[in-house]
Design a protein around this motif. Sequence first.
Motif, mmCIF file in Angstrom:
data_model
loop_
_atom_site.group_PDB
_atom_site.id
_atom_site.type_symbol
_atom_site.label_atom_id
_atom_site.label_comp_id
_atom_site.label_asym_id
_atom_site.label_seq_id
_atom_site.Cartn_x
_atom_site.Cartn_y
_atom_site.Cartn_z
ATOM 1 N N ARG A 146 -6.831 10.883 29.866
ATOM 2 C CA ARG A 146 -6.375 10.387 28.556
ATOM 3 C C ARG A 146 -5.344 9.059 29.289
ATOM 4 N N LEU A 147 -5.811 7.927 28.701
ATOM 5 C CA LEU A 147 -5.468 6.781 29.106
ATOM 6 C C LEU A 147 -4.222 5.895 28.213
ATOM 7 N N LEU A 148 -3.335 5.550 28.784
ATOM 8 C CA LEU A 148 -2.521 4.755 27.850
ATOM 9 C C LEU A 148 -2.342 3.231 28.299
ATOM 10 N N ILE A 149 -2.675 2.340 27.525
ATOM 11 C CA ILE A 149 -2.485 0.945 28.003
ATOM 12 C C ILE A 149 -1.232 0.305 27.240
ATOM 13 N N ARG A 150 -0.405 -0.083 27.972
ATOM 14 C CA ARG A 150 0.760 -0.667 27.548
ATOM 15 C C ARG A 150 0.317 -2.450 27.588
ATOM 16 N N GLY A 151 0.454 -3.067 26.650
ATOM 17 C CA GLY A 151 0.101 -4.467 26.521
ATOM 18 C C GLY A 151 -1.440 -4.637 26.093
ATOM 19 N N GLY A 152 -1.857 -3.828 25.230
ATOM 20 C CA GLY A 152 -3.371 -3.500 24.922
ATOM 21 C C GLY A 152 -3.842 -4.769 24.474
ATOM 22 N N THR A 153 -3.099 -5.605 23.793
ATOM 23 C CA THR A 153 -4.051 -6.812 23.036
ATOM 24 C C THR A 153 -3.831 -7.952 24.239
ATOM 25 N N SER A 154 -3.422 -7.750 25.428
ATOM 26 C CA SER A 154 -3.435 -9.022 26.513
ATOM 27 C C SER A 154 -5.111 -8.826 26.760
ATOM 28 N N SER A 155 -5.283 -10.025 27.469
ATOM 29 C CA SER A 155 -6.977 -9.990 27.969
ATOM 30 C C SER A 155 -7.305 -8.823 28.863
ATOM 31 N N VAL A 156 -6.434 -8.515 29.808
ATOM 32 C CA VAL A 156 -6.530 -7.450 30.590
ATOM 33 C C VAL A 156 -6.851 -6.010 29.956
ATOM 34 N N GLY A 157 -5.764 -5.955 28.833
ATOM 35 C CA GLY A 157 -5.603 -4.617 28.202
ATOM 36 C C GLY A 157 -6.865 -4.436 27.354
ATOM 37 N N TYR A 167 -16.598 4.405 30.051
ATOM 38 C CA TYR A 167 -16.562 5.547 30.645
ATOM 39 C C TYR A 167 -16.386 6.765 29.797
ATOM 40 N N GLY A 168 -16.084 6.787 28.672
ATOM 41 C CA GLY A 168 -15.807 7.969 27.786
ATOM 42 C C GLY A 168 -14.458 8.442 27.947
ATOM 43 N N VAL A 169 -13.532 7.625 28.258
ATOM 44 C CA VAL A 169 -12.099 7.940 28.502
ATOM 45 C C VAL A 169 -11.443 7.814 27.150
ATOM 46 N N GLU A 170 -10.681 8.841 26.746
ATOM 47 C CA GLU A 170 -9.621 8.733 25.370
ATOM 48 C C GLU A 170 -8.443 7.812 25.891
ATOM 49 N N THR A 171 -8.528 6.784 24.945
ATOM 50 C CA THR A 171 -7.682 5.691 25.120
ATOM 51 C C THR A 171 -6.753 5.337 23.854
ATOM 52 N N ALA A 172 -5.608 5.078 24.292
ATOM 53 C CA ALA A 172 -4.505 4.560 23.294
ATOM 54 C C ALA A 172 -3.767 3.216 23.960
ATOM 55 N N ALA A 173 -3.882 2.313 22.983
ATOM 56 C CA ALA A 173 -2.912 1.053 23.561
ATOM 57 C C ALA A 173 -1.994 0.583 22.541
ATOM 58 N N ASP A 202 7.966 9.352 21.240
ATOM 59 C CA ASP A 202 7.500 10.215 19.692
ATOM 60 C C ASP A 202 6.157 9.760 19.470
ATOM 61 N N ASP A 203 5.902 8.553 19.568
ATOM 62 C CA ASP A 203 4.572 7.832 19.135
ATOM 63 C C ASP A 203 3.376 8.425 19.896
ATOM 64 N N VAL A 204 3.480 8.661 21.710
ATOM 65 C CA VAL A 204 2.500 8.993 22.482
ATOM 66 C C VAL A 204 2.559 10.586 22.189
ATOM 67 N N HIS A 205 3.473 11.246 22.169
ATOM 68 C CA HIS A 205 3.427 12.739 22.038
ATOM 69 C C HIS A 205 3.061 13.273 20.796
ATOM 70 N N ALA A 206 2.940 12.409 19.821
ATOM 71 C CA ALA A 206 2.283 12.709 18.622
ATOM 72 C C ALA A 206 0.831 12.922 18.960
ATOM 73 N N ILE A 207 0.224 11.996 20.002
ATOM 74 C CA ILE A 207 -1.126 11.913 20.182
ATOM 75 C C ILE A 207 -1.415 12.942 21.278
#
Length: 325
Positions: A146-157, A167-173, A202-207
């Motif tokens: 499980r991958l969390l991307i902080r700054g998800g709407t940046s070009s790199v994010g 890759y099939g990774v479950e992702t939050a951003a 709270d937001d991340v642990h809810a997922i």
Amino acid sequence: MRAAVCVQAGGPEVLRIREVPVPAVRAGWSLVRVKGAGLNRSELRTRQGHSPNVRFPRVLGIECVGVVAVSTDPALPAGTTVAAVMGEMGREFDGGYAEYALLPNALLMPVTTTLPWDVLAALPETYLTAQGALDALGIAPGDRGRLLIRGGTSSVGMAAASIAAGYGVETAATTRRQDKTDALTAAGVDHAILDTGGSLTDDVHAIWPDGPDHVLDLVGASTAADSLRLVRRGGTVCVAGSLSGWLIPDFEPIAMIPSGTRLTAFHSDDLKGGAGATLLRRIVQQVEAGLYRPNLDRVFGLDDIVAAHRHMENDQAAGKVVVLP
């Protein structure tokens, strides 16, 4: 030739369009006719005066794509399509915000592609950084982490989200703007999180009650400590961006890194030149095949470089901003 010259440290208005001489070719360097340059927030901070090794006036731009105009390398004859990133472009020597750039041969990565210049210009720094950061996290095809991307709407994010989805990774951003959550979903993110500036616990642990296995932190200085608290025990945090600056104040490794948790980093300078050429060609092929999204936000002309920097500085972009000379 025309170039956007940063005449001094300051706001976007210190970027001035000027007629300057075409650089004279010298041994070990080739002249590239620039066809497109991706904008990066590191250029914004250089423009603001936060890069101590930069002396003004300077043509900014840590990346560009174009065609070799005059070559001093037999392996890169005139007419070759190339990309270049980092290697002190736009800092120690003039970069991509111009019609021509004189660049070290070691930085030039040959590419064969049918992509239009604006799309090609959106890829090098963005996708090389995203791929390198995911590699540093140990994420590979078939990964069920499980991958969390902080700054998800940046070009790199958004590039990282596109690769991770493949890759099939479950992702939050995360994004700080409600109107950008749809852009995250379109990039392949499974869970879009609105970042209101506090802890994301709270937001991340809810997922994911135990936290993500990996955190790609593109915000950097202001959020790295919180990312270390968020990731599951034994997980990995990779800092690969500096949206909030370059220094972590009062960093205490023993107090801030939970036992068994790993903190690493990725710098795109590691993939400049030959080291990145093979990877960039693969990325271009994936975009041509529709497997990766270019995540192109907006294209500006060189005359509109001030507006382009304002667009970037005001966090209006969701993806990559590109300038075409």
